[in-house]
Design an enzyme around this catalytic site. Structure first.
Site, short mmCIF file in Angstrom:
data_model
loop_
_atom_site.label_atom_id
_atom_site.label_comp_id
_atom_site.label_asym_id
_atom_site.label_seq_id
_atom_site.Cartn_x
_atom_site.Cartn_y
_atom_site.Cartn_z
CG HIS A 1 2.13 -5.25 -1.40
ND1 HIS A 1 1.90 -6.21 -0.45
CD2 HIS A 1 1.13 -4.37 -1.29
CE1 HIS A 1 0.82 -5.90 0.22
NE2 HIS A 1 0.34 -4.78 -0.25
NE ARG B 1 -2.42 -1.07 -1.78
CZ ARG B 1 -3.06 -1.43 -2.89
NH1 ARG B 1 -3.03 -0.67 -3.95
NH2 ARG B 1 -3.74 -2.57 -2.92
NE ARG C 1 -4.59 0.63 2.91
CZ ARG C 1 -4.23 -0.43 2.20
NH1 ARG C 1 -5.09 -1.42 2.00
NH2 ARG C 1 -3.03 -0.51 1.66
CD GLU D 1 -7.92 -5.27 4.41
OE1 GLU D 1 -7.32 -5.51 3.34
OE2 GLU D 1 -7.58 -4.35 5.17
CG ASN E 1 -5.67 -7.17 -3.33
OD1 ASN E 1 -6.37 -7.55 -4.26
ND2 ASN E 1 -5.07 -6.01 -3.32
CG ASP E 2 -4.99 -8.40 2.90
OD1 ASP E 2 -4.09 -9.26 2.82
OD2 ASP E 2 -4.76 -7.19 3.03
NE ARG F 1 -1.80 -9.42 -0.82
CZ ARG F 1 -2.28 -8.21 -0.52
NH1 ARG F 1 -3.05 -8.06 0.55
NH2 ARG F 1 -2.05 -7.17 -1.27
CB CYS G 1 -9.92 -0.45 -2.92
SG CYS G 1 -9.80 -1.01 -1.22
#
Ligand code: PEP
Ligand code: MG
Length: 563
Positions: A183, A290, A325, A424, A447-448, A458, A495
């Site tokens: 993050h 987010r 989201r 994801e 990402n996930d 990650r 995304c």
């Protein structure tokens, strides 16, 4: 002068300046017992620490109500009584007495039913840290008090850390741990600040207030640079800024290939400021809001009204499309006012939609706020980390309840609001055809997805080399998702950070991705690539890449692409 190197840069750019090294290791209390003759001296130490904390908080209270509340708490006679009692009756040294007294206070707040009172436990922990810093003679400010321009250096930075910092003062980030989709990397890209993560030896080599150059265009941290190097970097920085400005001019042009295929290139955002910046750049839509940052930068679960105001303004700012989201907390994202039970595998734990479905009132407040905002623009809802149809249906049934309530209350909303899910997890990829029948859109969260498909954390530096979204398993997953979505006539976006990776643009375009959503700073570059490419050629290239057996082969096919 010394240089530390990293392979992949988290967020490109340059910074030069003094460091602020985040130091969290030494706030544990001393545990020795004192003798009866020392009690007065220990109490005097406590009084001095309270005085120092009071002076700091008086200055800070002018900037935020949170600190005004802390000021009241630190002077609370009950806190003093608790500490003094532990010193006198139990012969605890002052640090231990503060530790135990504040822990008792926090536990009392935690056990209360009232949400407002529960949240006070985070305040008491902040006060504990402030007093402990003073008792230990640590003069460095807490993260929330950074007030000079600095390069932030840390072992790791969690989203909760970054939500405390006034980011206007941050020139760049360097961390010893973390991967390019952790993050801190995402936040740095959103803010268009240079960042390097996974810098080996960083914490050993860099001291607080050192002067350094962060070359996040080439993956270098240069410690104590000489004058010649500083001058060289001033030129490099200026060139970089000019190049960026030239590219920026392309931001608002349509993302249409030379043979006429148009795709959407949107921004990922974490707050209203980001939405404003994206709108100023001429970016027409938000592919990922987010929403959890709204929750993290708060002292309580934001109310329906508080959220509504933010979503409404965002909807007005980007009338084309705003995908919100729902809360994606858990994993490495915690809330200062809510106690999460310790988990051995938080990324496989109580996270995202799992939390929303359990904390139904929190979820309802968010859904009602989003629905109400939908009367002011084209708002879409997206659920994170879905693994089963049951979850989707349960979330939708709560959404229906919210719609019925609003209708009964005569509050306007878009009754045809589109609902999508993030893809994801491997479960959602394997059942993708089923999901396609029940949603209005997919958004691929690479990402996930990459971490779950490859079983590679990650944020883990040690295995950062294994974390690669060009792995055939990830590439084939993306292809399956797009194909299944299109078969059901629904739009497929992405995304995850992969959408903004210039080396992946041809692949994603060729696979038929409809919407690319990324940090605003990356949009101009991706648009530029798309505008100079033939869709037909990209399709041929993607077909070959999907058939590749190894990650390297995928990369080679893409890098040999000729438009
Ligand atoms: C993702 O997983 O790709 C994503 C966009 O969500 P986050 O990075 O917030 O987990
Ligand atoms: Mg995710």
């Amino acid at each position: 002068m010394k240089t530390l190197l990293v392979e992949k840069t988290a967020s490109s750019g340059f910074a030069m300046g003094r460091t602020f090294v985040v130091n969290r290791s030494n706030l544990n209390p001393d545990t020795y017992r004192i003798e009866a003759k020392d009690t007065d001296a220990e109490i005097a130490k406590y009084q001095k620490a309270v005085q120092e904390a009071t002076a700091q908080l008086e200055a800070l209270a002018k900037t935020s109500d949170i600190f005004a509340a802390h000021l009241e708490m630190v002077q609370d006679p009950a806190l003093y009584a608790g500490v003094a009692d532990k010193i006198i009756s139990e012969l605890q040294n002052v640090q231990l007495a503060v530790e135990n007294t504040t822990a008792e206070f926090a536990a009392i707040f935690d056990s209360m039913d009232d949400e407002y009172m529960k949240e006070r436990s985070a305040d008491i922990r902040d006060i504990r840290n402030r007093l402990m810093r003073s008792l230990k003679g640590i003069t460095q400010d807490a993260l929330e008090e950074i007030h000079d321009k600095v390069i932030l250096v840390a072992e790791d930075l969690t989203p909760s850390d970054t939500s405390k910092i006034n980011l206007d003062f941050v020139l760049g980030f360097a961390t010893e741990l973390g991967g390019v989709t952790s993050h801190v990397s995402i936040i740095a890209r959103n803010l268009e600040l240079p960042a390097l993560v996974g810098v080996k030896g960083l914490m050993e080599e860099v001291k607080n207030d050192d002067f350094l150059i962060l070359d996040a265009a080439n993956g270098k941290v240069i410690l104590q640079p000489d004058e010649e190097t500083i001058q060289k970097y001033k030129v490099l920085e200026e060139d970089y800024r000019k190049r960026k400005e030239e590219l920026e001019a392309l931001s608002s042009l349509p993302a249409t290939t030379i043979d006429g295929r148009s795709v959407k290139v949107y921004a990922n955002v974490g707050n209203l400021e980001d939405v404003k910046k994206a709108a100023d750049r001429g970016i027409e839509g938000i592919g990922l809001f987010r929403s959890e940052f709204l929750y993290m930068k708060n002292t309580h679960f934001p109310t329906e009204e508080e959220q509504f105001e933010v979503y409404k303004e965002a909807a007005i700012l980007c009338p084309k499309e705003l995908i919100i989201r729902t809360l994606d907390i858990g994993g490495d994202k915690s809330l200062p006012y809510y106690t999460f039970e310790r988990e051995d595998n938080p990324f496989l734990g109580w996270r995202a939609i799992r939390i929303s479905l359990e904390l139904e009132n929190v979820f309802k407040a968010q859904l009602r706020a989003i629905l109400r905002a939908s009367a002011f623009g084209k708002v879409k809802i997206m659920y994170p980390m879905i693994i089963s149809l049951e979850e989707l249906l349960k979330a939708n049934s709560i959404l229906s309840t919210c719609k019925n309530e609003l209708t009964a209350e005569n509050i306007p909303f878009d009754s045809n609001i589109k609902v999508g899910i993030m893809i994801e997890t491997p479960a959602s990829v394997l059942c993708i055809e089923n999901f396609a029948k029940y949603v209005d859109f997919f958004s691929i969260g690479t990402n996930d997805l990459t971490q779950y498909v490859l079983a590679v954390d990650r944020g883990n530096k040690k295995i950062a080399k294994l974390y690669d979204s060009f792995h055939p398993a990830v590439v084939q997953s993306i292809q399956r998702i797009i194909e299944a979505g299109h078969k059901e006539g629904i739009e497929v976006g992405m995304c995850g950070e992969f959408a903004g990776d210039e080396n992946a643009a041809i692949l994603l375009l060729g696979l038929g991705l409809d919407e690319f959503s990324m940090s605003a700073g990356a949009t101009a570059n991706i648009k530029n690539i798309i505008r100079n490419t033939s869709y037909e050629k990209a399709k041929e290239c993607a077909e070959k890449a999907v058939a590749a057996f190894t990650t390297q082969e995928v990369k080679d096919i893409l890098s040999s692409f000729k438009k």
